[in-house]
Design an enzyme around this catalytic site. Structure first.
Site, mmCIF file in Angstrom:
data_model
loop_
_atom_site.group_PDB
_atom_site.id
_atom_site.type_symbol
_atom_site.label_atom_id
_atom_site.label_comp_id
_atom_site.label_asym_id
_atom_site.label_seq_id
_atom_site.Cartn_x
_atom_site.Cartn_y
_atom_site.Cartn_z
ATOM 1 N N ASP A 223 0.772 -1.100 -0.003
ATOM 2 C CA ASP A 223 0.058 -0.210 -0.007
ATOM 3 C C ASP A 223 0.875 1.347 0.113
ATOM 4 O OD1 ASP A 223 -2.493 1.576 0.177
ATOM 5 O OD2 ASP A 223 -3.321 -0.178 1.140
ATOM 6 N N ASP B 48 -3.062 4.703 -2.461
ATOM 7 C CA ASP B 48 -4.215 5.022 -1.652
ATOM 8 C C ASP B 48 -4.595 6.677 -2.276
ATOM 9 O OD1 ASP B 48 -5.561 4.970 0.982
ATOM 10 O OD2 ASP B 48 -4.661 6.719 1.261
ATOM 11 N N GLU C 241 -6.200 4.102 -6.147
ATOM 12 C CA GLU C 241 -7.487 3.936 -5.338
ATOM 13 C C GLU C 241 -8.103 5.349 -5.806
ATOM 14 O OE1 GLU C 241 -9.670 4.198 -1.148
ATOM 15 O OE2 GLU C 241 -7.887 5.214 -1.846
ATOM 16 N N HIS D 298 -11.388 -2.762 2.820
ATOM 17 C CA HIS D 298 -11.319 -2.706 4.186
ATOM 18 C C HIS D 298 -12.030 -1.219 4.669
ATOM 19 C CE1 HIS D 298 -8.257 0.103 2.479
ATOM 20 N NE2 HIS D 298 -8.136 0.600 3.559
ATOM 21 N N ASP D 299 -12.780 -0.406 3.599
ATOM 22 C CA ASP D 299 -13.460 0.455 3.859
ATOM 23 C C ASP D 299 -15.012 0.545 3.575
ATOM 24 O OD1 ASP D 299 -10.913 1.972 4.178
ATOM 25 O OD2 ASP D 299 -10.959 2.613 2.010
HETATM 26 O O1 TEU Z 1 -9.819 5.635 1.496
HETATM 27 C C1 TEU Z 1 -10.058 6.677 0.781
HETATM 28 C C2 TEU Z 1 -11.530 6.930 0.644
HETATM 29 O O2 TEU Z 1 -12.155 7.820 -0.181
HETATM 30 C C3 TEU Z 1 -12.343 6.315 1.342
HETATM 31 O O3 TEU Z 1 -12.927 5.096 0.823
HETATM 32 C C4 TEU Z 1 -12.706 6.422 2.869
HETATM 33 O O4 TEU Z 1 -12.206 5.110 3.461
HETATM 34 C C5 TEU Z 1 -13.776 7.001 3.818
HETATM 35 O O5 TEU Z 1 -14.547 6.021 3.942
HETATM 36 C C6 TEU Z 1 -14.398 7.930 2.823
HETATM 37 O O6 TEU Z 1 -15.712 8.217 3.431
HETATM 38 C C7 TEU Z 1 -8.380 5.429 1.645
HETATM 39 C C8 TEU Z 1 -8.071 4.130 2.626
HETATM 40 O O7 TEU Z 1 -8.516 3.079 1.774
HETATM 41 C C9 TEU Z 1 -8.815 4.574 3.889
HETATM 42 O O8 TEU Z 1 -8.600 3.143 4.788
HETATM 43 C C10 TEU Z 1 -8.155 5.701 4.645
HETATM 44 O O9 TEU Z 1 -8.765 5.966 5.712
HETATM 45 C C11 TEU Z 1 -7.831 6.899 3.570
HETATM 46 O O10 TEU Z 1 -8.101 6.447 2.215
HETATM 47 C C12 TEU Z 1 -7.009 7.706 3.985
HETATM 48 O O11 TEU Z 1 -5.682 7.213 4.021
#
Ligand code: TEU
Ligand code: CA
Length: 594
Positions: free
Chosen positions: A117, A225, A284, A357-358
């Site tokens: 990552d 990310d 992402e 994970h989100d």
């Molecule tokens: O996530 C970015 C993102 O835009 C979203 O999916 C975020 O998790 C959030 O739910 C928006 O409402 C990435 C990572 O995958 C996430 O785990 C991190 O928290 C974020 O970036 C910051 O690094």
């Protein structure tokens, strides 16, 4: 990167349609590990690298090709490792660089590859770069981050005095006032995640150098990310504030900024070009459009191999956003899938995912985690894995892990959920139980409870006490009870993954969505040379007679009625009509053309 099969050096200019010239990652399946929740080897309640090494057999058995490891770098863990304080150190909670080297070797020994990552839109506020940057206004690293003075005419530190009106992804303002130096810094995520200033060439060089360091150490690529946020409009204009909202949406000014393509191409040139080996990059990109994705993933432009888009995981967000869910309309899902499949058919490449994970667990969100748990989990898997693109499996998805019956707010650990609760309840005076309903449904913590390995205490995840509670359904949903058991979700995923490796039509075939207007039937074809597949899936708990639907729903229905089955999530029955689907059934049929 490198559009060649493993073992060859690619030319990077793949436009040929034959399977032989396919980049290696186009017939691959990726598995995401969220290390904190995967497996704990030392009883401190937190997953670690030795825990991953001990469970690689599970992944080898599943048949995945690539492992994407969420951050394991040194971090204060404000956002579980997405706030990095040292890009070249393993956080002690996860292990050591020596453990990491063993992990890489063990992954490679099994014929798999490893994606790291890459979190470079921001660092931790405890990273030495930021500590220096904050130390004084004339520090040489001041310009490595986005520092701005108090809004003209306002009083520093007061509400409304922030340099722009942008809200943070994690509630509140995107700006934090630093008393010592008398200026604000930008943080699109938590205040412990200050945004790096990519306009500064020293920042970019430092990032590229760090990436080369990990490649030299043996990693095979990066998942990047929020990489579409690295180029900002440096005039930092205010955003538009929706009625009743305290903060504005700054996305138009920091998403897909003016230099984004330049930066990603430069990264490609400085990090990957000329390097011997086979690599993969996936960006992402919240808010990315099909047209933008096509540019990012056009091999001729040498930017990225694929991107994560968010359209399909936003379809159940209500008018006030993710915390205000609405039911999925399957017609919208089909339109979205078709748009991305068609948009990246000629140029570019899709990544395919339901979970990460989100996101909450797909079987609870889009399927049925009650009576049709196994059927809906495998149906969703089929619809995803039969599309053109690279599928991603998030840890536990292959076991049908579900959302979690969180009780109160004290069961949650995720900063996004906790901040939202505090803002909604304490500041806006909303009813806690109503706020909790939204959080239970969509919270990222649904995906972050420990992987359920067995029916032993704590699901076999830890000998200690886990950092977040185990889902109480682990006695019935766990890996041990599914390995090798015919009809299990795990074995079904294994079969789907194997199919992608053996059937070029799945990796490569053309895609056509059928019956876009039907409310629960998902039907599409995949075609390559003289081979055609028909995918039928029932997003509902009533049986469906596809052959009896009115109108021209399914061309060649009579041929398909008796065609051979490639895979089916219900047990095979003699003489069955292929066009009758049971609740949440998915069936893939095949025929020869000509
Ligand atoms: O996530 C970015 C993102 O835009 C979203 O999916 C975020 O998790 C959030 O739910 C928006 O409402 C990435 C990572 O995958 C996430 O785990 C991190 O928290 C974020 O970036 C910051 O690094
Ligand atoms: Ca541990």
């Amino acid at each position: 990167m490198n559009n060649s099969k493993p073992g060859q050096l690619g030319t990077g200019s793949d436009s040929d349609d034959s399977t032989d010239d396919m980049p290696w990652w186009q017939s691959s399946v990726v598995y995401q590990i969220y290390p904190r929740s995967f497996a704990d080897s030392n009883g401190d309640g937190i997953g670690d690298l030795r825990g991953i090494i001990a469970h690689l057999d599970h992944l080898e058995r599943l048949g995945v090709d690539i492992i994407w490891l969420s951050p394991i770098y040194a971090s204060p863990h404000d956002d579980n490792g997405y706030d990095i304080s040292d890009y070249r150190a393993i956080d002690p909670v996860f292990g050591t660089l020596a453990d990491f080297d063993v992990l890489v070797a063990e992954i490679h020994r099994r014929g798999m590859t490893l994606l790291m990552d890459l979190v470079v839109n921001h660092t931790s506020d405890e990273h030495p770069w930021f500590v220096e940057s904050a130390s004084s206004r004339d520090n040489p690293k001041r310009d490595w981050y986005w520092w701005r003075p108090t809004r003209h005419g306002a009083t520093a530190g007061e509400p409304g005095a922030e340099p722009t009106n942008w809200g943070s992804f994690f509630s509140g303002s995107a700006w934090e006032f630093d008393k010592d130096s008398g200026e604000y810094y930008l943080h699109l995520f938590s205040r412990k995640q200050p945004d790096l200033n990519w306009e500064n060439p020293e920042v970019r060089d430092a990032v590229y150098e760090m990436m080369r360091w990990w490649l030299d150490r043996g990693v095979d690529g990066f998942r990047m990310d929020v990489i579409n946020l690295i180029s900002k409009d440096s005039t930092l204009p205010d955003g538009v504030c929706a009625p009743g909202q305290r903060y504005a949406d700054g996305f138009p000014h920091y998403g897909y900024g003016p230099r984004i393509h330049e930066f990603l191409h430069e990264m490609h040139e400085c990090v990957f070009a000329g390097r011997v080996g086979q690599f993969l990059t996936v960006g992402e990109m919240p808010g990315v459009t099909v047209g933008q994705a096509r540019l990012f993933t056009d091999p001729a432009r040498r930017e990225l191999d694929m991107v994560f888009q968010f359209e399909h995981v936003g379809l159940d967000h209500g008018p006030s956003g993710k915390w205000d869910p609405r039911p999925l309309d399957v017609r919208e899902l089909k339109a979205s899938f078709a748009r991305w499949q068609d948009g990246l058919a000629e140029v570019g490449w899709n990544s395919l995912y339901w979970n990460n994970h989100d996101q909450p667990r797909a079987v609870s969100r889009f399927g049925d985690d009650g009576p049709y748990w196994a059927e809906s989990a495998t149906m969703l898997a089929t619809v995803l894995h039969l599309q053109r693109g690279t599928p991603y499996v998030y840890q536990g998805e292959e076991l049908g892990m579900t959302n979690v019956p969180f009780r109160g707010i004290s069961d949650f650990r995720d900063i996004e959920s906790l901040n939202y609760f505090a803002e909604a309840v304490d500041q806006l005076g909303e009813e806690p139980e109503k706020v909790l309903r939204g959080i239970r449904h969509i919270s990222r913590d649904n995906a972050r409870t420990p992987v359920q390995w067995s029916d032993e205490p704590q699901a076999g995840f830890t000998a200690g006490s886990p950092w977040i509670g185990v889902n109480p359904n682990y006695p019935t949903i766990n890996a041990r009870s599914q390995h090798g058991r015919a009809g299990s979700i795990f074995e079904y995923y294994r079969a789907l993954i194997a199919l992608r490796h053996t059937e070029p039509v799945i990796a490569r075939g053309a895609f056509e969505m059928l019956c876009p207007e039907h409310p629960v039937l998902v039907a599409f074809t995949r075609t390559l040379d003289d081979r055609e597949l028909l995918v039928l899936a029932n997003f509902g708990d009533a049986s469906l007679e596809v052959g009896k639907l009115p109108g021209p729903i399914l061309p060649n229905a009579d041929v398909w009625r008796t065609a051979l089955t490639v895979i089916d999530n219900y047990p095979a029955k003699e003489g069955v009509d292929n066009l009758i689907l049971s609740p949440w059934q998915a069936r893939v049929l095949t025929r020869q053309l000509n």
